[in-house]
Each structure stands twice: as C-alpha cells, then as structure tokens.
Motif scaffolding. Structure first.
Motif, PDB file in Angstrom:
ATOM      1  N   ALA A  76       0.830  -1.181  -0.053  1.00 45.52           N
ATOM      2  CA  ALA A  76       0.010   0.069   0.051  1.00 45.52           C
ATOM      3  C   ALA A  76       0.798   1.250  -0.094  1.00 45.52           C
ATOM      4  CB  ALA A  76      -0.918   0.047   1.129  1.00 45.52           C
ATOM      5  N   SER A  77       0.127   2.246  -0.156  1.00 48.34           N
ATOM      6  CA  SER A  77       0.998   3.464  -0.351  1.00 48.34           C
ATOM      7  C   SER A  77       1.192   4.430   1.049  1.00 48.34           C
ATOM      8  CB  SER A  77       0.311   4.614  -1.060  1.00 48.34           C
ATOM      9  OG  SER A  77      -1.051   5.067  -0.809  1.00 48.34           O
ATOM     10  N   ASP A  78       0.252   4.000   2.064  1.00 46.29           N
ATOM     11  CA  ASP A  78       0.301   4.444   3.312  1.00 46.29           C
ATOM     12  C   ASP A  78       0.106   5.936   3.191  1.00 46.29           C
ATOM     13  OD1 ASP A  78       0.249   4.488   6.231  1.00 46.29           O
ATOM     14  OD2 ASP A  78       2.590   4.742   6.235  1.00 46.29           O
ATOM     15  N   CYS A  79      -0.583   6.721   2.151  1.00 39.66           N
ATOM     16  CA  CYS A  79      -0.476   8.141   1.997  1.00 39.66           C
ATOM     17  C   CYS A  79      -0.934   8.807   3.231  1.00 39.66           C
ATOM     18  CB  CYS A  79      -1.744   8.306   0.809  1.00 39.66           C
ATOM     19  SG  CYS A  79      -1.840   9.942   0.784  1.00 39.66           S
ATOM     20  N   ASN A  80       0.103   9.669   3.828  1.00 43.28           N
ATOM     21  CA  ASN A  80      -0.179  10.390   5.007  1.00 43.28           C
ATOM     22  C   ASN A  80       0.555  11.437   4.864  1.00 43.28           C
ATOM     23  OD1 ASN A  80       1.837  10.154   7.431  1.00 43.28           O
ATOM     24  ND2 ASN A  80       1.238   7.665   6.904  1.00 43.28           N
ATOM     25  N   PRO A  81       0.345  12.685   5.438  1.00 44.62           N
ATOM     26  CA  PRO A  81       1.270  13.938   5.587  1.00 44.62           C
ATOM     27  C   PRO A  81       2.546  13.875   6.383  1.00 44.62           C
ATOM     28  CG  PRO A  81      -0.694  14.482   6.505  1.00 44.62           C
ATOM     29  CD  PRO A  81      -0.817  13.168   5.956  1.00 44.62           C
ATOM     30  N   GLY A  82       2.460  12.709   7.492  1.00 39.63           N
ATOM     31  CA  GLY A  82       3.530  12.699   8.637  1.00 39.63           C
ATOM     32  C   GLY A  82       4.596  11.908   7.882  1.00 39.63           C
ATOM     33  N   SER A  83       4.388  10.815   7.475  1.00 40.81           N
ATOM     34  CA  SER A  83       5.443   9.753   7.132  1.00 40.81           C
ATOM     35  C   SER A  83       5.453   9.266   5.661  1.00 40.81           C
ATOM     36  CB  SER A  83       5.552   8.604   8.119  1.00 40.81           C
ATOM     37  OG  SER A  83       4.434   8.022   8.044  1.00 40.81           O
ATOM     38  N   ALA A  84       4.307   9.568   4.912  1.00 39.90           N
ATOM     39  CA  ALA A  84       4.263   8.834   3.561  1.00 39.90           C
ATOM     40  C   ALA A  84       3.595   9.771   2.508  1.00 39.90           C
ATOM     41  CB  ALA A  84       3.751   7.647   3.996  1.00 39.90           C
ATOM     42  N   PRO A  85       4.124  10.866   2.327  1.00 41.40           N
ATOM     43  CA  PRO A  85       3.562  12.072   1.441  1.00 41.40           C
ATOM     44  C   PRO A  85       3.571  11.333  -0.057  1.00 41.40           C
ATOM     45  CG  PRO A  85       5.646  12.616   1.768  1.00 41.40           C
ATOM     46  CD  PRO A  85       5.656  11.097   2.568  1.00 41.40           C
ATOM     47  N   GLY A  86       2.876  10.443  -0.430  1.00 39.34           N
ATOM     48  CA  GLY A  86       2.674   9.788  -1.513  1.00 39.34           C
ATOM     49  C   GLY A  86       1.263   9.126  -1.664  1.00 39.34           C
ATOM     50  N   ALA A  87       0.601   9.388  -2.787  1.00 37.81           N
ATOM     51  CA  ALA A  87      -0.758   8.649  -2.987  1.00 37.81           C
ATOM     52  C   ALA A  87      -0.655   7.555  -4.166  1.00 37.81           C
ATOM     53  CB  ALA A  87      -1.941   9.794  -3.279  1.00 37.81           C
ATOM     54  N   SER A  88       0.513   7.259  -4.898  1.00 35.04           N
ATOM     55  CA  SER A  88       0.697   6.550  -5.891  1.00 35.04           C
ATOM     56  C   SER A  88       0.633   5.093  -5.518  1.00 35.04           C
ATOM     57  CB  SER A  88       1.681   7.027  -6.919  1.00 35.04           C
ATOM     58  OG  SER A  88       1.825   6.207  -7.880  1.00 35.04           O
ATOM     59  N   LEU A  89      -0.169   4.249  -6.079  1.00 30.08           N
ATOM     60  CA  LEU A  89      -0.167   3.016  -5.711  1.00 30.08           C
ATOM     61  C   LEU A  89       1.115   2.621  -6.592  1.00 30.08           C
ATOM     62  CD1 LEU A  89      -0.794   0.234  -4.353  1.00 30.08           C
ATOM     63  CD2 LEU A  89      -2.735  -0.157  -5.941  1.00 30.08           C
ATOM     64  N   LEU A  90       1.091   2.997  -7.811  1.00 26.72           N
ATOM     65  CA  LEU A  90       2.047   2.572  -8.777  1.00 26.72           C
ATOM     66  C   LEU A  90       3.402   2.620  -8.226  1.00 26.72           C
ATOM     67  CD1 LEU A  90       0.478   3.619 -12.353  1.00 26.72           C
ATOM     68  CD2 LEU A  90       1.037   1.009 -11.427  1.00 26.72           C
ATOM     69  N   LEU A  91       3.662   3.810  -7.557  1.00 29.21           N
ATOM     70  CA  LEU A  91       4.866   4.203  -6.901  1.00 29.21           C
ATOM     71  C   LEU A  91       5.407   3.166  -5.975  1.00 29.21           C
ATOM     72  CD1 LEU A  91       7.672   5.916  -6.853  1.00 29.21           C
ATOM     73  CD2 LEU A  91       6.223   7.484  -5.449  1.00 29.21           C
ATOM     74  N   ALA A  92       4.357   3.113  -5.091  1.00 26.80           N
ATOM     75  CA  ALA A  92       4.390   2.100  -3.949  1.00 26.80           C
ATOM     76  C   ALA A  92       4.618   0.534  -4.600  1.00 26.80           C
ATOM     77  CB  ALA A  92       3.214   1.793  -2.898  1.00 26.80           C
ATOM     78  N   MET A  93       4.148   0.283  -5.648  1.00 24.24           N
ATOM     79  CA  MET A  93       4.550  -1.106  -6.045  1.00 24.24           C
ATOM     80  C   MET A  93       5.974  -1.067  -6.549  1.00 24.24           C
ATOM     81  SD  MET A  93       0.981  -1.492  -8.363  1.00 24.24           S
ATOM     82  CE  MET A  93       1.351  -2.735  -9.262  1.00 24.24           C
ATOM     83  N   ASN A  94       6.269  -0.052  -7.195  1.00 25.51           N
ATOM     84  CA  ASN A  94       7.768   0.291  -7.634  1.00 25.51           C
ATOM     85  C   ASN A  94       8.745  -0.149  -6.647  1.00 25.51           C
ATOM     86  OD1 ASN A  94      10.211   2.105  -8.100  1.00 25.51           O
ATOM     87  ND2 ASN A  94       9.654   1.332 -10.102  1.00 25.51           N
ATOM     88  N   MET A  95       8.546   0.785  -5.271  1.00 26.96           N
ATOM     89  CA  MET A  95       9.279   0.773  -4.327  1.00 26.96           C
ATOM     90  C   MET A  95       9.285  -0.538  -3.904  1.00 26.96           C
ATOM     91  SD  MET A  95       8.927   4.436  -2.364  1.00 26.96           S
ATOM     92  CE  MET A  95       9.421   5.913  -3.130  1.00 26.96           C
ATOM     93  N   ALA A  96       8.135  -1.146  -3.713  1.00 25.27           N
ATOM     94  CA  ALA A  96       8.087  -2.606  -2.981  1.00 25.27           C
ATOM     95  C   ALA A  96       9.071  -3.630  -3.736  1.00 25.27           C
ATOM     96  CB  ALA A  96       6.778  -3.207  -3.015  1.00 25.27           C
ATOM     97  N   ARG A  97       9.025  -3.381  -4.908  1.00 28.74           N
ATOM     98  CA  ARG A  97      10.094  -4.253  -5.927  1.00 28.74           C
ATOM     99  C   ARG A  97      11.471  -3.788  -5.586  1.00 28.74           C
ATOM    100  NH1 ARG A  97       9.044  -5.151 -11.562  1.00 28.74           N
ATOM    101  NH2 ARG A  97      10.909  -6.313 -11.308  1.00 28.74           N
ATOM    102  N   ARG A  98      11.767  -2.587  -5.852  1.00 31.55           N
ATOM    103  CA  ARG A  98      13.130  -2.025  -5.829  1.00 31.55           C
ATOM    104  C   ARG A  98      13.586  -1.845  -4.589  1.00 31.55           C
ATOM    105  NH1 ARG A  98      12.956  -3.202 -10.662  1.00 31.55           N
ATOM    106  NH2 ARG A  98      12.167  -1.666 -12.111  1.00 31.55           N
ATOM    107  N   LEU A  99      13.178  -1.632  -3.472  1.00 26.89           N
ATOM    108  CA  LEU A  99      13.412  -1.408  -2.059  1.00 26.89           C
ATOM    109  C   LEU A  99      13.300  -2.777  -1.382  1.00 26.89           C
ATOM    110  CD1 LEU A  99      12.048   2.034  -1.242  1.00 26.89           C
ATOM    111  CD2 LEU A  99      14.571   1.628  -1.936  1.00 26.89           C
ATOM    112  N   PHE A 100      12.184  -3.439  -1.290  1.00 28.17           N
ATOM    113  CA  PHE A 100      12.012  -4.574  -0.523  1.00 28.17           C
ATOM    114  C   PHE A 100      12.478  -5.877  -1.350  1.00 28.17           C
ATOM    115  CE2 PHE A 100       8.479  -2.315   2.187  1.00 28.17           C
ATOM    116  CZ  PHE A 100       9.553  -1.539   2.821  1.00 28.17           C
ATOM    117  N   GLY A 101      12.554  -5.954  -2.618  1.00 20.15           N
ATOM    118  CA  GLY A 101      12.850  -7.048  -3.352  1.00 20.15           C
ATOM    119  C   GLY A 101      11.609  -7.922  -3.529  1.00 20.15           C
ATOM    120  N   LEU A 102      10.429  -7.505  -3.587  1.00 16.50           N
ATOM    121  CA  LEU A 102       9.306  -8.252  -3.892  1.00 16.50           C
ATOM    122  C   LEU A 102       9.239  -8.682  -5.218  1.00 16.50           C
ATOM    123  CD1 LEU A 102       6.429  -6.875  -1.708  1.00 16.50           C
ATOM    124  CD2 LEU A 102       7.896  -8.457  -1.153  1.00 16.50           C
ATOM    125  N   THR A 103       8.924  -9.805  -5.814  1.00 17.81           N
ATOM    126  CA  THR A 103       8.793 -10.189  -6.962  1.00 17.81           C
ATOM    127  C   THR A 103       7.611  -9.487  -7.762  1.00 17.81           C
ATOM    128  OG1 THR A 103       7.161 -12.041  -6.843  1.00 17.81           O
ATOM    129  CG2 THR A 103       9.599 -12.530  -6.654  1.00 17.81           C
TER     130      THR A 103
END
Length: 169
Positions: A76-103
């Motif tokens: 998920a994006s966790d869109c919130n102004p305190g610690s996750a200022p991003g509403a893009s699910l596509l960006l969260a998907m990209n980061m889950a692959r790149r940062l967390f190594g999910l397939t």
C-alpha cells in the motif's frame, strides 16, 4: 489492524497475531518469531515502502522470513502527510520491488488478493472470480514486470467499477 514494528520492535505484531488481526502494517523491525506468529494467525503483513523511503529508514522488513512462513504480503501507499507523502499505488508497487525485493507476482498479489484480505474483503474483492465485485484496472503493459517498473508514468488504460467502464484512455 495494527501499526507495528515500524521504528522498533515493541511486540505489536505478536499482539496482532494473538488477537487474529486482519493486518499488521510496516513491520521493518519484525523478527522471524513475529513472522511465524503472523503466519499462524493468518494476519496479512502490509508493506509500506513509501513510508520506508520518506523516513530514510535503513532496516528492511524481514521479507525472507515472511516468505518462509507463508505470511501474505499486501502493498500500500500509506498516504499520509506525516511519514508517507505519496498517494501513488504504482509508486508503492515500484518501491516494493526495488527497495524490498518483492517479485512482480508478490506485488500484484499484494495490491489485489492480499490487500482485499487485509481489508476484510476477501471473497468479495481482490481477484477476478465469479461472485466477486467486477472492480479492476486494465494495464497497457507487455509483461507483469512493467507494473513495478515505471516511475511517473501510469499505464492504466481502463478502469471498471461494478462491471461498468468508468475510465477509458
């Protein structure tokens, strides 16, 4: 649902597992024992890579432990102004692959079937199946890997809600 083990391990994932929580979010500081408990309880581990990135966190969630124990992973994006200022699910998907190594498959399940389960909607949403809501997006991509590849580009060509096309590009 429980927000747990984001900045340290305070035992929240064990509490979530003990009480059969639908989901447990963040989990950067979860342990192998936490993963085993979440698996036994059927609690979904929700990966929130935008918050991980925005906070410049260094400790990754224990993805291998989650995999080994069979913990379902939502993304998920966790869109919130305190610690996750991003509403893009596509960006969260990209980061889950790149940062967390999910397939690619883990990410797709993470934003569909496992996300529905984390929200208590399993059996009604989250997959294309008879009896489920006909809510889905059509992506103009050549392979599943492209969903977690693009940054700043949305390859969505159609959105269907309740069986009716609500967006077509």
């Amino acid at each position: 649902r429980l927000h747990a083990e984001q900045l340290s391990n305070v035992g929240g994932s064990q509490v979530a597992a003990r009480h059969g929580a639908l989901s447990c979010d963040h989990l950067e500081y979860a342990t192998d024992a936490d993963a085993a408990a979440l698996a036994r309880s059927g609690t979904v581990a929700v990966m929130l890579p935008v918050a991980f990135y925005a906070l410049a966190e260094k400790r990754l969630p224990p993805i291998e432990s989650f995999r080994r124990h069979g913990v379902p992973l939502a993304v998920a994006s966790d869109c919130n102004p305190g610690s996750a200022p991003g509403a893009s699910l596509l960006l969260a998907m990209n980061m889950a692959r790149r940062l967390f190594g999910l397939t690619s498959e883990e990410v797709l399940l993470g934003v569909t079937r496992h996300a529905a389960r984390a929200l208590g909607l399993a059996g009604r949403r989250g997959s294309l199946a008879v009896g489920h809501a006909a809510d889905f997006a059509v992506w103009s991509v050549d392979s599943l890997d492209e969903l977690g590849y693009w940054v700043g580009f949305n390859p969505c060509s159609m959105v269907v809600k309740d069986g009716a096309i609500v967006l077509e590009r």
